[in-house]
Design a protein around this motif. Structure first.
Motif, mmCIF file in Angstrom:
data_model
loop_
_atom_site.group_PDB
_atom_site.id
_atom_site.type_symbol
_atom_site.label_atom_id
_atom_site.label_comp_id
_atom_site.label_asym_id
_atom_site.label_seq_id
_atom_site.Cartn_x
_atom_site.Cartn_y
_atom_site.Cartn_z
ATOM 1 N N PHE A 46 0.871 -1.324 -0.110
ATOM 2 C CA PHE A 46 -0.109 -0.106 -0.213
ATOM 3 C C PHE A 46 0.780 1.210 -0.238
ATOM 4 C CE2 PHE A 46 -2.438 -3.259 2.396
ATOM 5 C CZ PHE A 46 -3.248 -3.511 1.352
ATOM 6 N N GLN A 47 0.883 2.066 1.020
ATOM 7 C CA GLN A 47 1.558 3.297 1.148
ATOM 8 C C GLN A 47 2.552 3.335 1.868
ATOM 9 O OE1 GLN A 47 -1.140 6.581 1.552
ATOM 10 N NE2 GLN A 47 -1.910 6.371 -0.443
ATOM 11 N N ASN A 48 3.099 1.917 2.369
ATOM 12 C CA ASN A 48 3.897 1.775 3.467
ATOM 13 C C ASN A 48 5.183 1.159 3.102
ATOM 14 O OD1 ASN A 48 2.539 2.904 5.753
ATOM 15 N ND2 ASN A 48 1.026 1.360 5.019
ATOM 16 N N THR A 49 6.465 1.121 3.722
ATOM 17 C CA THR A 49 7.537 0.410 3.155
ATOM 18 C C THR A 49 8.307 -0.016 4.499
ATOM 19 O OG1 THR A 49 7.986 1.627 1.144
ATOM 20 C CG2 THR A 49 9.919 0.393 2.091
ATOM 21 N N CYS A 50 8.761 -1.279 4.709
ATOM 22 C CA CYS A 50 9.690 -1.555 5.913
ATOM 23 C C CYS A 50 10.605 -2.129 5.233
ATOM 24 C CB CYS A 50 8.805 -2.662 6.629
ATOM 25 S SG CYS A 50 9.630 -3.343 8.148
ATOM 26 N N LYS A 51 11.809 -1.740 5.849
ATOM 27 C CA LYS A 51 13.148 -2.044 5.377
ATOM 28 C C LYS A 51 13.940 -2.852 6.455
ATOM 29 C CE LYS A 51 17.148 -0.458 2.696
ATOM 30 N NZ LYS A 51 17.897 0.617 2.139
ATOM 31 N N TYR A 52 14.699 -3.852 6.384
ATOM 32 C CA TYR A 52 15.534 -4.615 7.269
ATOM 33 C C TYR A 52 16.888 -4.517 6.679
ATOM 34 C CZ TYR A 52 18.097 -8.036 9.876
ATOM 35 O OH TYR A 52 18.932 -8.792 10.696
ATOM 36 N N GLU A 53 17.930 -4.277 7.443
ATOM 37 C CA GLU A 53 19.189 -4.886 7.054
ATOM 38 C C GLU A 53 20.158 -5.180 8.149
ATOM 39 O OE1 GLU A 53 23.294 -3.628 4.533
ATOM 40 O OE2 GLU A 53 21.315 -2.042 4.618
ATOM 41 N N GLY A 54 20.610 -6.371 8.180
ATOM 42 C CA GLY A 54 21.417 -6.970 9.412
ATOM 43 C C GLY A 54 22.383 -8.143 8.954
ATOM 44 N N THR A 55 23.046 -8.680 9.695
ATOM 45 C CA THR A 55 24.197 -9.617 9.591
ATOM 46 C C THR A 55 23.873 -10.929 10.674
ATOM 47 O OG1 THR A 55 25.849 -8.937 10.742
ATOM 48 C CG2 THR A 55 25.842 -8.230 8.341
ATOM 49 N N PHE A 56 24.109 -12.215 10.418
ATOM 50 C CA PHE A 56 23.869 -13.157 11.184
ATOM 51 C C PHE A 56 24.746 -14.379 10.619
ATOM 52 C CE2 PHE A 56 19.804 -12.309 9.063
ATOM 53 C CZ PHE A 56 19.796 -13.610 8.416
ATOM 54 N N TRP A 57 24.662 -15.589 11.481
ATOM 55 C CA TRP A 57 25.533 -16.622 11.009
ATOM 56 C C TRP A 57 24.300 -17.689 10.795
ATOM 57 C CZ3 TRP A 57 30.366 -17.600 9.988
ATOM 58 C CH2 TRP A 57 31.110 -16.414 10.609
ATOM 59 N N ILE A 58 24.699 -18.446 9.705
ATOM 60 C CA ILE A 58 23.553 -19.668 9.486
ATOM 61 C C ILE A 58 24.390 -21.016 9.115
ATOM 62 C CG2 ILE A 58 22.089 -20.782 7.771
ATOM 63 C CD1 ILE A 58 21.264 -17.890 6.847
ATOM 64 N N GLU A 59 24.148 -21.994 9.931
ATOM 65 C CA GLU A 59 24.931 -23.292 9.877
ATOM 66 C C GLU A 59 24.792 -23.624 8.571
ATOM 67 O OE1 GLU A 59 25.072 -26.144 13.345
ATOM 68 O OE2 GLU A 59 23.914 -24.855 14.084
ATOM 69 N N CYS A 60 25.642 -24.573 8.113
ATOM 70 C CA CYS A 60 25.487 -24.781 6.537
ATOM 71 C C CYS A 60 24.616 -26.269 6.599
ATOM 72 C CB CYS A 60 26.703 -25.445 5.933
ATOM 73 S SG CYS A 60 28.111 -24.084 5.863
ATOM 74 N N THR A 61 24.538 -27.201 7.605
ATOM 75 C CA THR A 61 23.631 -28.068 7.645
ATOM 76 C C THR A 61 22.088 -27.693 7.511
ATOM 77 O OG1 THR A 61 23.708 -28.203 10.253
ATOM 78 C CG2 THR A 61 25.346 -29.523 8.926
ATOM 79 N N ILE A 62 22.060 -26.679 8.359
ATOM 80 C CA ILE A 62 20.523 -25.912 8.328
ATOM 81 C C ILE A 62 20.085 -25.514 6.791
ATOM 82 C CG2 ILE A 62 19.100 -24.269 9.199
ATOM 83 C CD1 ILE A 62 19.652 -26.555 11.187
ATOM 84 N N TRP A 63 21.207 -24.835 6.176
ATOM 85 C CA TRP A 63 21.010 -24.500 4.974
ATOM 86 C C TRP A 63 20.416 -25.787 3.997
ATOM 87 C CZ3 TRP A 63 21.247 -19.559 3.255
ATOM 88 C CH2 TRP A 63 21.263 -19.278 1.497
ATOM 89 N N ASP A 64 21.477 -26.753 4.062
ATOM 90 C CA ASP A 64 21.080 -27.936 3.150
ATOM 91 C C ASP A 64 19.757 -28.381 3.509
ATOM 92 O OD1 ASP A 64 23.657 -27.520 2.119
ATOM 93 O OD2 ASP A 64 24.681 -28.854 3.360
ATOM 94 N N SER A 65 19.386 -28.510 4.866
ATOM 95 C CA SER A 65 18.125 -29.262 5.099
ATOM 96 C C SER A 65 16.985 -28.377 4.437
ATOM 97 C CB SER A 65 17.970 -29.150 6.588
ATOM 98 O OG SER A 65 16.784 -29.873 6.897
ATOM 99 N N PHE A 66 17.233 -26.810 4.597
ATOM 100 C CA PHE A 66 16.117 -26.149 4.027
ATOM 101 C C PHE A 66 16.186 -26.257 2.363
ATOM 102 C CE2 PHE A 66 14.821 -21.950 1.945
ATOM 103 C CZ PHE A 66 13.712 -21.877 2.608
#
Length: 142
Positions: A46-66
């Protein structure tokens, strides 16, 4: 050391539906196979915008599973989360609709400041296909 000469700056995921999502690897750890990523999300509605930017760690096994779960079946939620539990991306079937959910929750050490961003959208097969391709084509180094 990255796999097959892949440079960190080539390790990106980007799609524009159901929200603008850009994830880029900025650091890797071989001792606990994981990657630090920078995420940029923009939700325009609509007439709204939400913006997020940030950093974090992801395990490779979780990535593979997803990534493997993106081929279905969709009765069980497909979940990608970071190591600290701040970032959550879920694709699942809810009431016979394929649903995309993104959440980010952060609480400071003193529990005085809390932030939660949440987005949910029904997606179709075409959007799922584009998201799945981004993850499947992602160059893994592990």
């Amino acid at each position: 050391m990255l796999y097959r000469g892949t440079k960190v700056n080539e390790m990106k995921i980007k799609f524009e539906q159901p929200l603008s999502f850009s994830l880029e690897v900025i650091e890797t750890d071989e001792h606990v196979p994981s990657m630090r990523v920078n995420l940029q999300v923009v939700v325009a509605q609509f007439q709204n915008t939400c913006k997020y930017e940030g950093t974090f760690w992801i395990e490779c096994t979780i990535w593979d599973s997803f990534t493997k779960s993106l081929y279905g079946p969709f009765e069980k939620a497909m979940v990608l989360r970071d190591i600290s539990g701040y970032f959550l991306l879920v694709i699942q079937e809810i009431d016979k609709n394929l649903t995309f959910t993104w959440e980010f929750t952060k609480i400071d050490v003193g529990v005085n400041r809390q932030m939660k961003i949440s987005f949910k959208s029904v997606i179709n097969d075409e959007v799922l296909y584009k998201i799945r391709n981004e993850f499947v084509e992602f160059p893994t180094w592990w």
